[in-house]
Design a protein around this motif. Structure first.
Motif, PDB file in Angstrom:
ATOM      1  N   LEU A 119       9.610  23.088  74.802  1.00 18.69           N
ATOM      2  CA  LEU A 119       9.100  21.784  75.243  1.00 18.69           C
ATOM      3  C   LEU A 119      10.264  20.884  75.651  1.00 18.69           C
ATOM      4  CD1 LEU A 119       6.330  21.155  72.540  1.00 18.69           C
ATOM      5  CD2 LEU A 119       5.951  21.416  75.013  1.00 18.69           C
ATOM      6  N   ASP A 122      11.550  21.418  79.109  1.00 19.40           N
ATOM      7  CA  ASP A 122      10.569  21.197  80.198  1.00 19.40           C
ATOM      8  C   ASP A 122      10.031  22.518  80.734  1.00 19.40           C
ATOM      9  OD1 ASP A 122      10.752  18.422  80.111  1.00 19.40           O
ATOM     10  OD2 ASP A 122      12.433  18.378  81.520  1.00 19.40           O
ATOM     11  N   HIS A 139       3.322  21.967  77.861  1.00 20.71           N
ATOM     12  CA  HIS A 139       2.569  20.998  77.037  1.00 20.71           C
ATOM     13  C   HIS A 139       1.092  20.947  77.408  1.00 20.71           C
ATOM     14  CE1 HIS A 139       2.572  17.901  80.196  1.00 20.71           C
ATOM     15  NE2 HIS A 139       3.826  18.254  80.409  1.00 20.71           N
ATOM     16  N   ASP A 140       0.739  21.446  78.592  1.00 28.34           N
ATOM     17  CA  ASP A 140      -0.689  21.531  78.947  1.00 28.34           C
ATOM     18  C   ASP A 140      -1.290  22.882  78.553  1.00 28.34           C
ATOM     19  OD1 ASP A 140      -0.707  19.028  80.006  1.00 28.34           O
ATOM     20  OD2 ASP A 140      -0.349  19.688  82.064  1.00 28.34           O
ATOM     21  N   SER A 206      11.584  17.173  70.752  1.00 29.29           N
ATOM     22  CA  SER A 206      10.291  17.737  70.341  1.00 29.29           C
ATOM     23  C   SER A 206      10.307  17.966  68.833  1.00 29.29           C
ATOM     24  CB  SER A 206      10.029  19.080  71.023  1.00 29.29           C
ATOM     25  OG  SER A 206      10.230  18.971  72.403  1.00 29.29           O
ATOM     26  N   LEU A 215       5.151  18.529  69.517  1.00 29.03           N
ATOM     27  CA  LEU A 215       5.022  17.447  70.503  1.00 29.03           C
ATOM     28  C   LEU A 215       6.353  16.997  71.047  1.00 29.03           C
ATOM     29  CD1 LEU A 215       2.524  14.910  68.858  1.00 29.03           C
ATOM     30  CD2 LEU A 215       2.054  16.529  70.711  1.00 29.03           C
ATOM     31  N   ARG A 216       6.388  16.653  72.348  1.00 26.96           N
ATOM     32  CA  ARG A 216       7.494  15.859  72.899  1.00 26.96           C
ATOM     33  C   ARG A 216       7.306  14.427  72.420  1.00 26.96           C
ATOM     34  NH1 ARG A 216      10.716  17.502  77.542  1.00 26.96           N
ATOM     35  NH2 ARG A 216      11.320  15.343  77.837  1.00 26.96           N
TER      36      ARG A 216
END
Ligand code: FAD
Length: 283
Positions: A119, A122, A139-140, A206, A215-216
């Motif tokens: 994460l 990127d 992340h999606d 993250s 999570l970022r």
């Protein structure tokens, strides 16, 4: 049990298009989960597909095949430190030789070691089916605890990310309840660059294990950007980390997980800064 082991991507995708089947690769997660006992499913084992293995760098982008093992990642010395350190900490050597990066992402555990570093890098994922290939930001892809955007007829083919600039540093810190082969309670991954005036120029942060999915932390990244090095620890200590939603369970209380998140983060930032300072003094 019904078990297929195709040797080409097309053959695997054709089998998945016929009817729902369970994919397995290293099988370290699949066969460890009681809900997935082998006899209950028809299995497609993708570990014999060479096209899904390997680590390549092309035009500044790194592409890691989904069936690449953690052991292979630890051995690619040019990969970002955060990803190699995460790889080196997955289970025991037996697990790392067998377990894959793709299996880790598709299992989508809140404490998957692969997720925080990727994460912060990127990363994107490549998903394939007989209908074609689609690309998603990582992340999606991870929708929730053990839930992903993968459709029943799709395979994760690869994960890609831009190779960090030479001036960027990365770090991964895993907090556990004991030494040795053990899952993280909380983990943090950082990618950052210090500016010439000793302020933090960019940070990608993250946290794993303190929410349903790793999570970022964009609010924290913005709070840290532009700060002088001497203020970074205090900024992390005072940050609200409101995006996190840690749980209480037998491994840690929610309050302890929050404390660990701050600790892991501060350590990861300081590892990156020490690396930057070391490189500067070597030139
Ligand atoms: C003793 C032990 C210790 C462990 N320690 C750690 C640890 O420290 N850190 C950590 O993060 N994990 C750990 N794990 C979990 C596991 O080893 C890793 O998540 C590993 O990367 C999973 O990879 P695999 O190839 O074995 O996945 P598999 O078990 O083969 O598959 C896992 C899931 O992903 C799906 N899948 C796999 N590949 C694909 C693909 N290409 N496309 C679509 N779906 C796919 C499968 O259907 C399944 O749902 C541990 C497991 C064990 C048993």
């Amino acid at each position: 049990m019904p078990y297929l082991r195709p040797h080409t991507l097309d053959a695997a995708l054709a089998r998945l298009a016929e009817r729902p089947r369970r994919v397995l690769c290293g099988a370290t997660d699949c066969f460890a989960a009681p809900a997935l006992v082998p006899g209950r499913h028809e299995w497609v084992d993708i570990s014999g597909i060479d096209a899904l293995r390997g680590i390549v760098r092309q035009g500044g982008v790194v592409r890691i095949g989904a069936a690449t093992t953690w052991e292979a990642i630890t051995q690619a010395a040019w990969l970002p430190v955060a990803l190699r350190d995460a790889a080196a900490g997955v289970g025991s050597r037996q697990i790392r030789v067998q377990g894959t990066i793709g299996g880790n992402l598709c299992h989508a555990s809140p404490v998957a070691d692969g997720l925080p570093p990727l994460l912060s890098l990127d990363a994107n994922v490549e998903l394939a089916s007989v209908r074609g290939v689609r690309h998603l930001p990582l992340h999606d892809f991870v929708l929730g605890s053990h839930r992903t955007a993968l459709m029943a007829d799709e395979l994760l083919m690869a994960v890609t990310f831009p190779l960090p600039a030479a001036s960027e540093r990365t770090a991964f810190v895993k907090c556990t309840n004991r030494d040795g082969m053990v899952l993280a309670v909380v983990s943090a991954a950082v990618r950052l660059r210090m500016a010439d005036d000793d302020t933090l120029a960019i940070a990608a942060i993250s946290i794993g294990g303190a929410s349903e999915v790793p999570l970022r932390m964009p609010a924290l990244e913005a709070a840290l950007a532009g700060r002088p090095r001497r203020e970074l620890d205090a900024t992390v200590a005072d940050a609200s980390l409101a995006a996190l939603s840690p749980i209480d369970d037998c491994r840690a209380t929610a309050v302890h997980r929050m404390d660990l998140a701050r600790l892991a983060l501060a350590r990861a930032i300081s590892h990156c800064i020490e690396e930057s300072a070391h490189d500067d003094s070597a030139h």
